[in-house]
Scaffold this active site. Sequence first.
Site, PDB file in Angstrom:
ATOM      1  CD  GLU A 121      -2.743  -1.017   4.905  1.00 19.87           C
ATOM      2  OE1 GLU A 121      -1.957  -1.745   4.260  1.00 19.87           O
ATOM      3  OE2 GLU A 121      -2.585  -0.766   6.102  1.00 19.87           O
ATOM      4  CD  GLU A 141      -3.223  -6.028   6.453  1.00 21.29           C
ATOM      5  OE1 GLU A 141      -4.406  -6.289   6.767  1.00 21.29           O
ATOM      6  OE2 GLU A 141      -2.937  -5.132   5.641  1.00 21.29           O
TER       7      GLU A 141
HETATM    8  N1  DAK Z   1       2.311 -11.101  -1.838  1.00 16.29           N
HETATM    9  C1  DAK Z   1       3.117 -11.837  -2.644  1.00 16.29           C
HETATM   10  N2  DAK Z   1       2.642 -12.622  -3.623  1.00 16.29           N
HETATM   11  C2  DAK Z   1       1.314 -12.682  -3.784  1.00 16.29           C
HETATM   12  C3  DAK Z   1       0.422 -11.963  -2.977  1.00 16.29           C
HETATM   13  C4  DAK Z   1       0.969 -11.132  -1.959  1.00 16.29           C
HETATM   14  N3  DAK Z   1       0.212 -10.376  -1.156  1.00 16.29           N
HETATM   15  N4  DAK Z   1      -0.829 -12.245  -3.372  1.00 16.29           N
HETATM   16  C5  DAK Z   1      -0.728 -13.104  -4.397  1.00 16.29           C
HETATM   17  N5  DAK Z   1       0.570 -13.380  -4.655  1.00 16.29           N
HETATM   18  C6  DAK Z   1       1.138 -14.256  -5.686  1.00 16.29           C
HETATM   19  C7  DAK Z   1       0.945 -15.712  -5.312  1.00 16.29           C
HETATM   20  O1  DAK Z   1       1.971 -16.134  -4.434  1.00 16.29           O
HETATM   21  C8  DAK Z   1       1.054 -16.355  -6.681  1.00 16.29           C
HETATM   22  O2  DAK Z   1       2.406 -16.405  -7.063  1.00 16.29           O
HETATM   23  P1  DAK Z   1       3.032 -17.730  -7.765  1.00 16.29           P
HETATM   24  O3  DAK Z   1       2.817 -18.828  -6.778  1.00 16.29           O
HETATM   25  O4  DAK Z   1       2.216 -17.900  -9.019  1.00 16.29           O
HETATM   26  O5  DAK Z   1       4.458 -17.396  -8.016  1.00 16.29           O
HETATM   27  C9  DAK Z   1       0.365 -15.359  -7.582  1.00 16.29           C
HETATM   28  O6  DAK Z   1       0.412 -14.108  -6.888  1.00 16.29           O
HETATM   29  C10 DAK Z   1      -1.084 -15.697  -7.852  1.00 16.29           C
HETATM   30  O7  DAK Z   1      -1.744 -15.864  -6.615  1.00 16.29           O
HETATM   31  P2  DAK Z   1      -2.599 -17.179  -6.234  1.00 16.29           P
HETATM   32  O8  DAK Z   1      -2.132 -18.353  -6.999  1.00 16.29           O
HETATM   33  O9  DAK Z   1      -2.634 -17.263  -4.769  1.00 16.29           O
HETATM   34  O10 DAK Z   1      -4.036 -16.759  -6.792  1.00 16.29           O
HETATM   35  P3  DAK Z   1      -5.452 -17.282  -6.289  1.00 16.29           P
HETATM   36  O11 DAK Z   1      -6.439 -16.823  -7.299  1.00 16.29           O
HETATM   37  O12 DAK Z   1      -5.416 -18.733  -5.947  1.00 16.29           O
HETATM   38  O13 DAK Z   1      -5.708 -16.478  -4.926  1.00 16.29           O
HETATM   39  C11 DAK Z   1      -5.739 -14.535  -3.466  1.00 16.29           C
HETATM   40  C12 DAK Z   1      -5.859 -15.100  -4.925  1.00 16.29           C
HETATM   41  C13 DAK Z   1      -5.719 -13.008  -3.548  1.00 16.29           C
HETATM   42  C14 DAK Z   1      -6.934 -15.013  -2.649  1.00 16.29           C
HETATM   43  C15 DAK Z   1      -4.426 -15.097  -2.842  1.00 16.29           C
HETATM   44  O14 DAK Z   1      -3.352 -14.838  -3.766  1.00 16.29           O
HETATM   45  C16 DAK Z   1      -4.103 -14.470  -1.535  1.00 16.29           C
HETATM   46  O15 DAK Z   1      -4.691 -14.789  -0.528  1.00 16.29           O
HETATM   47  N6  DAK Z   1      -3.137 -13.526  -1.549  1.00 16.29           N
HETATM   48  C17 DAK Z   1      -2.661 -12.896  -0.326  1.00 16.29           C
HETATM   49  C18 DAK Z   1      -3.652 -11.868   0.131  1.00 16.29           C
HETATM   50  C19 DAK Z   1      -3.200 -11.204   1.410  1.00 16.29           C
HETATM   51  O16 DAK Z   1      -3.082 -11.859   2.462  1.00 16.29           O
HETATM   52  N7  DAK Z   1      -2.957  -9.861   1.324  1.00 16.29           N
HETATM   53  C20 DAK Z   1      -2.506  -9.134   2.463  1.00 16.29           C
HETATM   54  C21 DAK Z   1      -1.023  -9.195   2.484  1.00 16.29           C
HETATM   55  S1  DAK Z   1      -0.393  -8.545   4.014  1.00 16.29           S
HETATM   56  C22 DAK Z   1       3.687  -3.551   7.394  1.00 16.29           C
HETATM   57  C23 DAK Z   1       3.651  -3.096   6.098  1.00 16.29           C
HETATM   58  C24 DAK Z   1       2.638  -3.526   5.286  1.00 16.29           C
HETATM   59  C25 DAK Z   1       1.695  -4.439   5.720  1.00 16.29           C
HETATM   60  C26 DAK Z   1       1.751  -4.879   7.017  1.00 16.29           C
HETATM   61  C27 DAK Z   1       2.720  -4.421   7.858  1.00 16.29           C
HETATM   62  N8  DAK Z   1       4.719  -3.087   8.236  1.00 16.29           N
HETATM   63  C28 DAK Z   1       5.990  -2.839   7.688  1.00 16.29           C
HETATM   64  C29 DAK Z   1       4.488  -3.032   9.656  1.00 16.29           C
HETATM   65  C30 DAK Z   1       0.712  -4.947   4.813  1.00 16.29           C
HETATM   66  C31 DAK Z   1       0.458  -6.258   4.839  1.00 16.29           C
HETATM   67  C32 DAK Z   1      -0.293  -6.902   3.777  1.00 16.29           C
HETATM   68  O17 DAK Z   1      -0.753  -6.325   2.816  1.00 16.29           O
END
Ligand code: DAK
Length: 268
Positions: A121, A141
């Site tokens: 975004e 999300e």
């Molecule tokens: N948030 C917090 N920490 C995160 C993170 C995230 N989005 N992505 C990664 N990390 C952290 C991991 O928890 C880990 O921390 P530690 O455990 O080492 O303390 C560190 O970064 C390294 O990540 P991984 O160990 O998971 O690394 P991998 O290489 O194994 O995996 C990955 C990489 C990108 C595939 C995985 O980290 C992952 O799936 N991350 C989450 C991706 C995700 O789902 N992103 C979308 C997030 S939701 C709203 C406002 C905003 C939003 C929605 C609504 N309103 C107020 C209505 C937006 C929402 C989003 O963006």
Amino acid sequence: MYITGNYETIAFELKENIGYLTINREKKLNALNSQVLSELKTLLTHFIEEDKGQTIKGVIITGAGEKAFIAGADIAQMQNMSVEEARDFGALGQEVSLLFEKLPMPIIACVNGFALGGGCEMAMSCDFIYATESAVFGQPEVKLGLIPGFGGTQRLSKIVGRNRAKEIIYTGRNVKAEEALSIGLAIKLFPTKEEMIAGALKTFSYMLSNSPNAIKISKKVMNEGNDLTVTQGLTCELEQFAAVFSSEDMQEGTKAFIEKRAPNFTGN
Ligand code: DAK
């Protein structure tokens, strides 16, 4: 002072009139928490209200490290939010995304690694996206029971078309760099992050020989027009087209053409 920066979660450096803005939470894959968003708000507001494009002629935004541009909004922070806190968080993220659009200078998102959720975004709020060949985009999300909250439901549709955006958002699947290029989400791919930054600088070198004022007004009209009907957009274009005739840059650009010399634009 803002150039070296007193920031903890972002970094900003100015070199030869180009600003390098880095999201600086490498250990958390540059996830966007409230602090990142607040620091971005302060910096971008400064660009708009103080600098006004006088010293900063273009901005490149990247994520620290090789692994991620921004892996999304901070899931750990969001997990315990109340509805009110979520609204404030979403409003702050949306405000930051609008500040990118309001910058008087062009901003290129240079996406290395993951640009997921809030990361995709933020990239979409920039003028355009360059990416490395290993970049991964997505709006995952719905996998978390969330919806995109920093403009993804709106901007992705405008960039790739509504039905394709629905497929990407409903599945939450990864969109690899080649596909992002083919659907116009990214507009150029590079083998490495360094080559991508060099490519962005080359693009800026072409832009910087043009009128900064004309670029600023083009950006304003194109971004504002995005929310309007074509007829309303044409009215907006006409007003700005006429207003540009009172600018120093227009006088200089047309005079230089007649005199068969390179223009010397001031941006006014
Ligand atoms: N948030 C917090 N920490 C995160 C993170 C995230 N989005 N992505 C990664 N990390 C952290 C991991 O928890 C880990 O921390 P530690 O455990 O080492 O303390 C560190 O970064 C390294 O990540 P991984 O160990 O998971 O690394 P991998 O290489 O194994 O995996 C990955 C990489 C990108 C595939 C995985 O980290 C992952 O799936 N991350 C989450 C991706 C995700 O789902 N992103 C979308 C997030 S939701 C709203 C406002 C905003 C939003 C929605 C609504 N309103 C107020 C209505 C937006 C929402 C989003 O963006």
